[in-house]
Design a protein around this motif. Structure first.
Motif: not given
Ligand SMILES: [Fe+2]
Lengths: 121, 175
Positions: A21, A26, A28, A41-42, A45-46, A48-49, A99, A102, B1-5, B7-8, B13
């Protein structure tokens, strides 16, 4: 997207690749199949889904040649992935591991910043 | 570690995908009720047709309520794909019986969602679900009352016509 590789933090790594990261932009980075791909970021996530939803069993059972490979073309990246079942397994493992790390990181952050409950006695 | 998720998005999930599944269930309900409205109209049950049109609108509104919630919390709301909508029904009575079954299914889904909120300790979403859980009491009550009309009035003679006329008069008293 261009990030200075030295400043990337490793989220999760297996022998097949890693997720890193970038705290400046911001985003990955997925290190996989000999390449680095940046995701917002979004989009990460997409992605990964999408990978989670691929039915590996289906690919194995289906005897047509087209089903031996899955083509992934994540939007807003200049990359496409043509992956067989083994590679998909490896990718799933990286993404799921990342994931988990994170989520763990979020939890730890929450624990460290939350004030302890005030006792009333 | 910065929490990027973090923040979004503020939504986990699992909760996000469960809410998106519920968006789909509401869309499916809406389509089923629309088919019921069409069937009732075709068979000459005007009032029941209007009743189901209204139900279809309500389900659509439920869907949008969840849709907005998901995106307001930073999640990705999914526009649902709706398949398997029955277009024909055995009888006037069976339409309402199927509608009740659909509502019971929806209630079960919301119960599962509430359960998931506890497991994930997402009490914000749990709070959001309260409105739906209460709403389900009314939905099930209304459908049960409708089915009871078939027993109370009976379908013989002008019975079906009478039942149809009574459908819009069903009211729910929250007490
Ligand atoms: Fe509903």
């Amino acid at each position: 997207m261009i990030c200075e590789l030295v400043k990337l933090e490793e989220v999760y790594r297996t022998k097949d690749g890693a997720v890193l990261q970038c705290n400046n932009k911001n985003c990955f980075w997925l290190e996989f199949a000999g390449n680095h791909t940046a995701f917002r970021v979004q989009d990460f996530l997409q992605f990964k889904k999408t990978v989670d939803q691929i039915d590996l069993e289906d690919m194995l059972i289906d005897s047509s040649r087209a089903s031996d490979y899955t083509l992934l073309m994540p939007f807003r990246t200049q990359r496409c992935f043509l992956l067989d079942v083994t590679q998909l397994l490896a990718l799933k493992e990286i993404l799921q591991g990342a994931m988990f790390m994170l989520e763990l990181n979020s939890l730890l952050k929450a624990c460290l910043t939350d004030k302890p409950m005030v006792s009333h006695n | 570690m910065k929490d990027l998720i973090g923040l979004k998005t503020s939504i986990g999930e699992k909760i996000e995908s469960a809410l998106n599944a519920q968006i789909k269930v509401e869309a499916h309900s809406s389509s089923i009720y629309l088919a019921m409205a069409s069937w009732c109209d075709y068979q000459g049950y005007d009032f029941s047709s209007d009743f189901f049109l209204e139900q279809a609108d309500e389900e659509r509104a439920h869907m949008m309520k969840i849709f907005h919630y998901v995106k307001n919390r930073g999640g990705k709301a999914v526009s649902p794909e709706v398949v398997n909508v029955p277009q024909d029904f055995e009888s006037f009575r069976s339409v309402f019986e199927q509608a009740l079954e659909q509502e019971m299914h929806v209630t079960k889904q919301f119960n599962n969602l509430a359960d998931l909120c506890f497991k994930e300790k997402d009490f914000v979403t749990f709070q959001f679900l309260q409105w739906f859980l209460e709403e389900q009491v009314e939905e099930e009550y209304t459908m049960r009352r409708a089915i009871e009309l078939f027993d109370v009035i009976g379908e013989e003679g002008t019975g079906a016509w009478d039942i149809d006329k009574h459908i819009p008069k069903i009211t729910f008293d929250r007490g």
